[in-house]
Scaffold this motif. Sequence first.
Motif, PDB file in Angstrom:
ATOM      1  N   GLY A  13       4.002  16.920  -0.896  1.00 60.75           N
ATOM      2  CA  GLY A  13       5.401  16.896  -1.293  1.00 60.75           C
ATOM      3  C   GLY A  13       6.217  15.812  -0.645  1.00 60.75           C
ATOM      4  O   GLY A  13       7.351  15.541  -1.084  1.00 60.75           O
ATOM      5  N   ASP A  14       5.702  15.176   0.405  1.00 61.09           N
ATOM      6  CA  ASP A  14       6.433  14.061   1.016  1.00 61.09           C
ATOM      7  C   ASP A  14       6.421  12.861   0.068  1.00 61.09           C
ATOM      8  O   ASP A  14       5.506  12.694  -0.745  1.00 61.09           O
ATOM      9  CB  ASP A  14       5.790  13.655   2.337  1.00 61.09           C
ATOM     10  N   SER A  15       7.414  12.019   0.190  1.00 61.73           N
ATOM     11  CA  SER A  15       7.406  10.777  -0.587  1.00 61.73           C
ATOM     12  C   SER A  15       6.294   9.865  -0.065  1.00 61.73           C
ATOM     13  O   SER A  15       5.776  10.053   1.045  1.00 61.73           O
ATOM     14  CB  SER A  15       8.764  10.089  -0.494  1.00 61.73           C
ATOM     15  N   GLU A  16       5.933   8.901  -0.869  1.00 59.57           N
ATOM     16  CA  GLU A  16       4.860   7.984  -0.482  1.00 59.57           C
ATOM     17  C   GLU A  16       5.204   7.268   0.823  1.00 59.57           C
ATOM     18  O   GLU A  16       6.338   6.869   1.042  1.00 59.57           O
ATOM     19  CB  GLU A  16       4.643   6.931  -1.569  1.00 59.57           C
ATOM     20  N   PHE A  17       4.195   7.095   1.656  1.00 59.51           N
ATOM     21  CA  PHE A  17       4.336   6.180   2.787  1.00 59.51           C
ATOM     22  C   PHE A  17       3.981   4.797   2.262  1.00 59.51           C
ATOM     23  O   PHE A  17       2.915   4.583   1.681  1.00 59.51           O
ATOM     24  CB  PHE A  17       3.397   6.567   3.928  1.00 59.51           C
ATOM     25  N   VAL A  18       4.891   3.858   2.452  1.00 58.27           N
ATOM     26  CA  VAL A  18       4.713   2.515   1.893  1.00 58.27           C
ATOM     27  C   VAL A  18       4.738   1.500   3.028  1.00 58.27           C
ATOM     28  O   VAL A  18       5.597   1.551   3.911  1.00 58.27           O
ATOM     29  CB  VAL A  18       5.846   2.183   0.887  1.00 58.27           C
ATOM     30  N   TYR A  19       3.777   0.595   2.996  1.00 55.49           N
ATOM     31  CA  TYR A  19       3.851  -0.529   3.920  1.00 55.49           C
ATOM     32  C   TYR A  19       3.357  -1.786   3.218  1.00 55.49           C
ATOM     33  O   TYR A  19       2.642  -1.732   2.221  1.00 55.49           O
ATOM     34  CB  TYR A  19       3.065  -0.257   5.205  1.00 55.49           C
ATOM     35  N   GLU A  20       3.786  -2.940   3.735  1.00 54.99           N
ATOM     36  CA  GLU A  20       3.418  -4.218   3.161  1.00 54.99           C
ATOM     37  C   GLU A  20       2.820  -5.114   4.240  1.00 54.99           C
ATOM     38  O   GLU A  20       3.183  -5.034   5.406  1.00 54.99           O
ATOM     39  CB  GLU A  20       4.631  -4.929   2.552  1.00 54.99           C
ATOM     40  N   SER A  21       1.911  -5.948   3.802  1.00 55.13           N
ATOM     41  CA  SER A  21       1.337  -6.959   4.677  1.00 55.13           C
ATOM     42  C   SER A  21       1.011  -8.180   3.817  1.00 55.13           C
ATOM     43  O   SER A  21       1.464  -8.261   2.673  1.00 55.13           O
ATOM     44  CB  SER A  21       0.098  -6.413   5.388  1.00 55.13           C
ATOM     45  N   ILE A  61       0.862  -1.188   0.000  1.00 52.38           N
ATOM     46  CA  ILE A  61       0.000   0.000   0.000  1.00 52.38           C
ATOM     47  C   ILE A  61       0.894   1.232   0.000  1.00 52.38           C
ATOM     48  O   ILE A  61       1.799   1.357   0.834  1.00 52.38           O
ATOM     49  CB  ILE A  61      -0.922   0.033   1.235  1.00 52.38           C
ATOM     50  N   ARG A  62       0.662   2.128  -0.971  1.00 49.62           N
ATOM     51  CA  ARG A  62       1.448   3.365  -1.067  1.00 49.62           C
ATOM     52  C   ARG A  62       0.487   4.546  -0.985  1.00 49.62           C
ATOM     53  O   ARG A  62      -0.435   4.653  -1.800  1.00 49.62           O
ATOM     54  CB  ARG A  62       2.196   3.428  -2.405  1.00 49.62           C
ATOM     55  N   MET A  63       0.678   5.411  -0.006  1.00 53.06           N
ATOM     56  CA  MET A  63      -0.234   6.546   0.177  1.00 53.06           C
ATOM     57  C   MET A  63       0.541   7.861   0.212  1.00 53.06           C
ATOM     58  O   MET A  63       1.681   7.926   0.696  1.00 53.06           O
ATOM     59  CB  MET A  63      -1.080   6.363   1.438  1.00 53.06           C
ATOM     60  N   SER A  64      -0.092   8.893  -0.320  1.00 54.40           N
ATOM     61  CA  SER A  64       0.546  10.217  -0.354  1.00 54.40           C
ATOM     62  C   SER A  64      -0.534  11.287  -0.406  1.00 54.40           C
ATOM     63  O   SER A  64      -1.709  11.004  -0.716  1.00 54.40           O
ATOM     64  CB  SER A  64       1.466  10.339  -1.577  1.00 54.40           C
ATOM     65  N   LEU A  65      -0.123  12.503  -0.124  1.00 50.19           N
ATOM     66  CA  LEU A  65      -1.032  13.654  -0.167  1.00 50.19           C
ATOM     67  C   LEU A  65      -0.678  14.500  -1.374  1.00 50.19           C
ATOM     68  O   LEU A  65       0.497  14.809  -1.616  1.00 50.19           O
ATOM     69  CB  LEU A  65      -0.898  14.472   1.123  1.00 50.19           C
ATOM     70  N   LEU A  66      -1.699  14.862  -2.167  1.00 49.47           N
ATOM     71  CA  LEU A  66      -1.467  15.664  -3.358  1.00 49.47           C
ATOM     72  C   LEU A  66      -0.886  17.034  -2.995  1.00 49.47           C
ATOM     73  O   LEU A  66      -1.045  17.499  -1.852  1.00 49.47           O
ATOM     74  CB  LEU A  66      -2.778  15.848  -4.130  1.00 49.47           C
ATOM     75  N   PRO A  67      -0.228  17.703  -3.951  1.00 49.64           N
ATOM     76  CA  PRO A  67       0.384  19.018  -3.660  1.00 49.64           C
ATOM     77  C   PRO A  67      -0.599  20.050  -3.124  1.00 49.64           C
ATOM     78  O   PRO A  67      -0.221  20.930  -2.345  1.00 49.64           O
ATOM     79  CB  PRO A  67       0.954  19.446  -5.024  1.00 49.64           C
ATOM     80  N   GLU A  68      -1.875  19.924  -3.525  1.00 50.72           N
ATOM     81  CA  GLU A  68      -2.866  20.911  -3.056  1.00 50.72           C
ATOM     82  C   GLU A  68      -3.251  20.688  -1.607  1.00 50.72           C
ATOM     83  O   GLU A  68      -3.926  21.529  -1.006  1.00 50.72           O
ATOM     84  CB  GLU A  68      -4.134  20.834  -3.911  1.00 50.72           C
ATOM     85  N   GLY A  69      -2.884  19.541  -1.047  1.00 51.91           N
ATOM     86  CA  GLY A  69      -3.229  19.241   0.329  1.00 51.91           C
ATOM     87  C   GLY A  69      -4.520  18.454   0.418  1.00 51.91           C
ATOM     88  O   GLY A  69      -5.059  17.951  -0.573  1.00 51.91           O
ATOM     89  N   CYS A  70      -5.028  18.348   1.625  1.00 46.18           N
ATOM     90  CA  CYS A  70      -6.251  17.611   1.916  1.00 46.18           C
ATOM     91  C   CYS A  70      -7.424  18.586   1.898  1.00 46.18           C
ATOM     92  O   CYS A  70      -7.381  19.638   2.542  1.00 46.18           O
ATOM     93  CB  CYS A  70      -6.092  16.947   3.281  1.00 46.18           C
ATOM     94  N   PHE A  71      -8.487  18.271   1.157  1.00 42.18           N
ATOM     95  CA  PHE A  71      -9.623  19.208   1.079  1.00 42.18           C
ATOM     96  C   PHE A  71     -10.919  18.480   1.426  1.00 42.18           C
ATOM     97  O   PHE A  71     -11.238  17.415   0.931  1.00 42.18           O
ATOM     98  CB  PHE A  71      -9.716  19.847  -0.306  1.00 42.18           C
ATOM     99  N   ILE A  72     -11.662  19.101   2.363  1.00 41.10           N
ATOM    100  CA  ILE A  72     -12.919  18.543   2.858  1.00 41.10           C
ATOM    101  C   ILE A  72     -13.932  19.669   2.999  1.00 41.10           C
ATOM    102  O   ILE A  72     -13.659  20.684   3.667  1.00 41.10           O
ATOM    103  CB  ILE A  72     -12.722  17.853   4.231  1.00 41.10           C
ATOM    104  N   SER A 101      -3.208  21.220   5.379  1.00 38.16           N
ATOM    105  CA  SER A 101      -1.843  20.929   4.940  1.00 38.16           C
ATOM    106  C   SER A 101      -1.337  19.574   5.417  1.00 38.16           C
ATOM    107  O   SER A 101      -0.201  19.199   5.128  1.00 38.16           O
ATOM    108  CB  SER A 101      -0.888  22.021   5.418  1.00 38.16           C
ATOM    109  N   SER A 102      -2.169  18.831   6.145  1.00 33.11           N
ATOM    110  CA  SER A 102      -1.766  17.502   6.593  1.00 33.11           C
ATOM    111  C   SER A 102      -3.000  16.703   6.969  1.00 33.11           C
ATOM    112  O   SER A 102      -4.078  17.250   7.204  1.00 33.11           O
ATOM    113  CB  SER A 102      -0.808  17.579   7.794  1.00 33.11           C
TER     114      SER A 102
END
Length: 444
Positions: A390-398, A337-348, A354-355
């Motif tokens: 802008g952070d690199s993807e957070f990656v984890y495996e299971s 699983i690889r997750m990241s936040l788009l450059p525009e940030g999180c919008f709700i 910004s996080s």
Amino acid sequence: MMGLEAVGDLALHTILSKLEAEDSARAACVSKKLRASASEDSLWSHFCARDLDLPQPLDPHGNLTPSFKESYQLWREAFNMYPWSLVKRVKKCWDKLRNWLTINFPEAESTLNKGASEADIQELEKILKVKLPLPTRILYRFHDGQDFEDKHFPNSRVGCPLGIIGGYSFYDLLINVYLLPLRQVISETEEITRKQGFSVRSKCVVVAASFTYIKKLFFLNCTSGQLYVGTRNLLADGEMLPCVPNALISSVHDCSVDQQQDAMLLWLEEHGRRLENGIIKLRQEENIRSISQFPEESPLCSTAITNGVKVRASAVFVPELANLQHTSEKYLFAYSIRMSLLPEGCFINGMTFSSCQLHCRHWIIRAKDVVVGDVNGEAVVGQYPLLHPGDSEFVYESYTPLPFSSGSIEGSFAFIPGSLREPKGGPFDVAVAQFPLQVPDYIF
């Protein structure tokens, strides 16, 4: 042929270039004019480029020769015991792999050995009492597997990450597959055939393996030409799975036909195609790079974007932990699983943050079309990843076991805008689009 005497030099050159190299050589016996045209190095430069993809006049050892004609002749002489069409195909296979490695993973390319000699191959066959399939013999004539030095082992946990087949990791399991040199083919085969359950596999030789404490071993059946990989029950009863579709393997010992292909050649060709097309890629963890077998492209890799959070997911079959004798957990799949936040940030709801931080997860696991798992829990592998633009993807495996050879996973993550410590709103769900769990036609 005599009518060619009246043809101009340029036209004659064009005609000869359309022929096979040996036909042009025969034409040189007809007349002085044809001999002169058929001896032009520009013609042999064309043959070297077309048949061997050689931009320079090189011999099979990589040494410069005085002319393209001599280069071509040396190649033909070096492989005169094999069908020339098969030699050209094997060279194309290795060229594709080496070109990708040179550009993307030069430290792995440097571990490839020079080609083995016919005497080396014959010695292996004598010791192990086998006859290697023709394509595999030629593969070893180009490169005698991989060899490593102490500097290639960054630490004892990782082993050497430079196997050109690559692998995967989840929890404490790390797999990285490399091609064995002939001397190690002999030693590994002799060791494994002494184990209980291997008497029926006497015509199999070990050709690829992983470094890690849970061994992953690939066996070439020298009679059928099929490539097998060992399961969890390998040492107990010799249980293996085929790595290539049987229908594609043909004429592995017959020099008189045009379409010789064993599983080893088909396997390496498919691996090169996946690398070249970006289906699998390099992964870097800290300062360690390796080829990851987790797919990166659709349809094997799913992608979903929810409120600015992007999640990519894919799985790979883990044959060395499969247990075909088990009722409910025959097949095991690792997933990434690889997750990241788009450059525009999180919008709700029209607001941008910004996080955001993961709080919990929900998985629906299917075997075929039947739900076999509906899992809820906090965190992922004990972590609560905090995402920033802008952070690199957070990656984890299971991993997950399945009773059948196919299935799927889908689900969602609950994220908090801001962070868990300083929330800036209520939780929101981020989709993980369905991705397949499938025992593939080609097992790596």
